[in-house]
Design an enzyme around this catalytic site. Structure first.
Site, PDB file in Angstrom:
ATOM      1  CD  GLU A 157     -90.848   6.864 -52.903  1.00 36.17           C
ATOM      2  OE1 GLU A 157     -90.838   8.092 -52.684  1.00 36.17           O
ATOM      3  OE2 GLU A 157     -90.957   6.007 -51.990  1.00 36.17           O
TER       4      GLU A 157
ATOM      5  CE  LYS B  46     -84.456   1.428 -39.576  1.00 39.92           C
ATOM      6  NZ  LYS B  46     -83.901   2.601 -38.876  1.00 39.92           N
TER       7      LYS B  46
ATOM      8  N   GLY C 101     -81.302   5.085 -42.351  1.00 42.49           N
ATOM      9  CA  GLY C 101     -81.102   4.837 -43.775  1.00 42.49           C
ATOM     10  C   GLY C 101     -79.854   5.471 -44.341  1.00 42.49           C
ATOM     11  NE  ARG C 102     -79.676  11.433 -41.809  1.00 44.64           N
ATOM     12  CZ  ARG C 102     -80.811  11.180 -41.155  1.00 44.64           C
ATOM     13  NH1 ARG C 102     -81.708  10.358 -41.685  1.00 44.64           N
ATOM     14  NH2 ARG C 102     -81.052  11.725 -39.986  1.00 44.64           N
TER      15      ARG C 102
ATOM     16  CG  HIS D  79     -64.682  25.537 -67.560  1.00 49.17           C
ATOM     17  ND1 HIS D  79     -64.011  26.440 -68.342  1.00 49.17           N
ATOM     18  CD2 HIS D  79     -63.736  24.673 -67.095  1.00 49.17           C
ATOM     19  CE1 HIS D  79     -62.716  26.134 -68.371  1.00 49.17           C
ATOM     20  NE2 HIS D  79     -62.530  25.070 -67.623  1.00 49.17           N
TER      21      HIS D  79
ATOM     22  CD  GLU E 194     -83.219  11.882 -44.789  1.00 50.66           C
ATOM     23  OE1 GLU E 194     -84.009  11.987 -45.752  1.00 50.66           O
ATOM     24  OE2 GLU E 194     -82.652  10.815 -44.498  1.00 50.66           O
TER      25      GLU E 194
ATOM     26  CE  LYS F  76     -91.885   8.305 -48.362  1.00 47.30           C
ATOM     27  NZ  LYS F  76     -90.773   7.618 -47.674  1.00 47.30           N
TER      28      LYS F  76
END
Length: 504
Positions: A197, A191, A250-251, A367, A336, A477
């Protein structure tokens, strides 16, 4: 807390807590608490009958919604008002699907046309032979595309897409090994176009292209960002910069140019159907009032268990291998968005907010973790998601057994089983909900994602929190940047770890 909101919560807290067995003594229970929506890609059934909500809870939650100004806040979001108050921004991901403020919808359509032109040009060979795309992003810039591509592009992908989010070099190297640099594009999704990263991975991808004989490495890069000038400054030609609005978080961004890898893998027609399915859910959410509004109903159930029954987690199990990434996607969307400790006015919250979202894929999870769900001491509401039409062409016994296991788990959680041996007894009365799609396709996946977006928004409104900022991700961060900068001094434990790793 306003008097009306406080009164609504008090009413909810005083209501009896019926058992599921008692609720199902009402022959109208199923019809009242399940519904079908006809969507562009087929019918979807939403069944919340195996939750502990009853008519009294519904009435009290609707009082809470009125007191919290739910209808006004929903309208404000679709009208493009700045409901993200801490960042003074509108929240306009629905406009990307064609439902929202007219000017925002028009802007989104123009940006989609720009993306469509580039997608179709690439498919037609305008950038030379292209077989692979390495999509570099993180958080919402990676999870959404990864989910949609894994769910929808398994059989006949128009291009192989490799989504890389982790700064761990092993993730990027794995993508490099799967691709031929001469026929690979790089999409950089950020964005702000400053995410550490993402930009670190992007520089390494450029180096990989150059080291393998690609003379114009930047010519193989497409930028997806809300700050196009920064992408151009970084080196991407403006014809390969696909912008999106700053009002899209962003999400919530996979509907924007962040969805470029989805369109490249599926083709534009399928991406348009993806948007249409989400838009159908938008219209249901916007136009439906009361408990017939399915995202609101689901959010009320979520709050019932976190606030009134002390549930700290909520599980989602996809009984469909194509939806194996869906629980991970929901983790970011819900935690978030609603993992907050202050309300809109800055005062502390007065109860639990988002539960811890987790889950997995059936039948694998049966399981592993279902032991705790059936016999453990934790109350865990469970969502089951499945599709009627299988995604494979094998013996139908595969899919029959898959669905049988899915439905059996919900029935067993509710009914339980008595036994003389306590170790073999199942207490039952454990809640679950089910979402059953007729077919998993671009439109129904779009609707599923939009349903959960609105469910998350509803919960935020009822808790009086801002679901659209995410300041909680910044502190760690900032400290990481300080460590890399080498100037900061930390606690003794952190200093010892840095020294042991040779970082400081």
């Amino acid at each position: 807390m306003s008097d009306a909101i406080s009164a609504a919560w008090q009413e909810l807290e005083l209501l009896p807590k019926p058992t599921l067995k008692a609720l199902f003594a009402d022959p109208a229970r199923l019809e009242a608490w399940s519904a079908r929506l006809d969507l562009p890609g087929g019918t979807v059934r939403f069944d919340w009958s195996k939750t502990h909500l009853d008519a009294a809870h519904a009435a009290a939650f609707l009082k809470l919604a009125d007191a919290a100004g739910f209808a006004a806040r929903r309208g404000a979001m679709f009208a493009g008002e700045h409901i993200n108050t801490t960042e003074d921004r509108a929240v306009e991901h629905t406009a990307l699907r064609g439902v929202g403020r007219e000017t925002s919808v028009e802007e989104a359509q123009a940006l989609h046309l720009r993306m469509q032109s580039l997608v179709e040009a690439i498919h037609e060979g305008a950038l030379g032979e292209t077989r692979h795309l390495i999509h570099i992003g993180i958080g919402g810039s990676a999870l959404g595309p990864a989910l949609a591509i894994d769910a929808l592009a398994r059989d006949e992908a128009k291009m192989q897409v490799h989504v890389v989010s982790n700064i761990d070099g092993c993730a990027l190297e794995a993508a490099f090994k799967a691709c031929d640099p001469a026929t690979t594009l790089i999409a950089v999704a950020s964005k702000t176009f400053t995410t550490t990263e993402t930009m670190t991975n992007a520089m390494s991808a450029l180096d990989w292209l150059r080291q393998n004989g690609v003379e114009d490495a930047y010519g193989r890069v497409v930028a997806l960002t809300a700050y196009p000038d920064k992408a151009v400054e970084w080196g991407v030609d403006e014809t390969r910069v696909l912008p999106f609005s700053e009002s899209v978080g962003g999400r919530y961004s996979l509907w924007s140019s962040i969805g470029f890898p989805i369109a490249l893998a599926l083709g534009w027609d399928d991406f348009a159907e993806f948007l249409d399915g989400a838009a159908a859910m938008d219209r249901h959410f916007l136009e439906t009032n009361g408990f017939a509004n399915l995202p609101l109903r689901a959010a009320c159930a979520d709050l019932y268990y976190t606030r009134l029954r002390g549930a700290q987690t909520r599980a989602c199990f996809a009984y469909d291998e194509r939806l194996r990434l869906f629980p991970s996607y929901l983790q970011q969307l819900e935690m978030e968005s609603n993992g907050k400790s202050v309300k809109l006015d800055g005062s502390p919250v007065d109860g639990p907010t988002a539960p811890i979202t987790w889950g997995g894929v059936g039948t694998d999870a049966q399981h592993a973790v279902f032991q705790l769900l059936h016999q453990g001491t934790n109350l865990v509401p469970v969502d089951f998601i499945a599709a009627i039409i299988p995604g494979d062409s094998l013996d139908p016994a595969h899919h029959r057994n898959l669905l049988a296991n899915c439905f059996a788990q919900g029935a067993a959680l509710m009914a339980g089983k008595a036994a003389k041996d306590p170790a073999r007894a199942y207490p039952g009365d454990r809640p679950s909900a089910a979402i059953l799609v007729e077919d998993l396709n671009p439109a129904t996946l779009g609707a599923l994602i939009a349903f959960h977006e609105h469910r998350t928004f509803c919960a935020g409104v009822l808790m009086q929190i801002n679901s659209f900022d995410q300041f909680g991700v910044e502190l760690g961060k900032d400290i990481a940047r300080a460590i890399v900068g080498g100037a900061a001094v930390f606690d003794a434990s952190t200093e010892a770890l840095l020294a042991e790793a040779g970082i400081k």
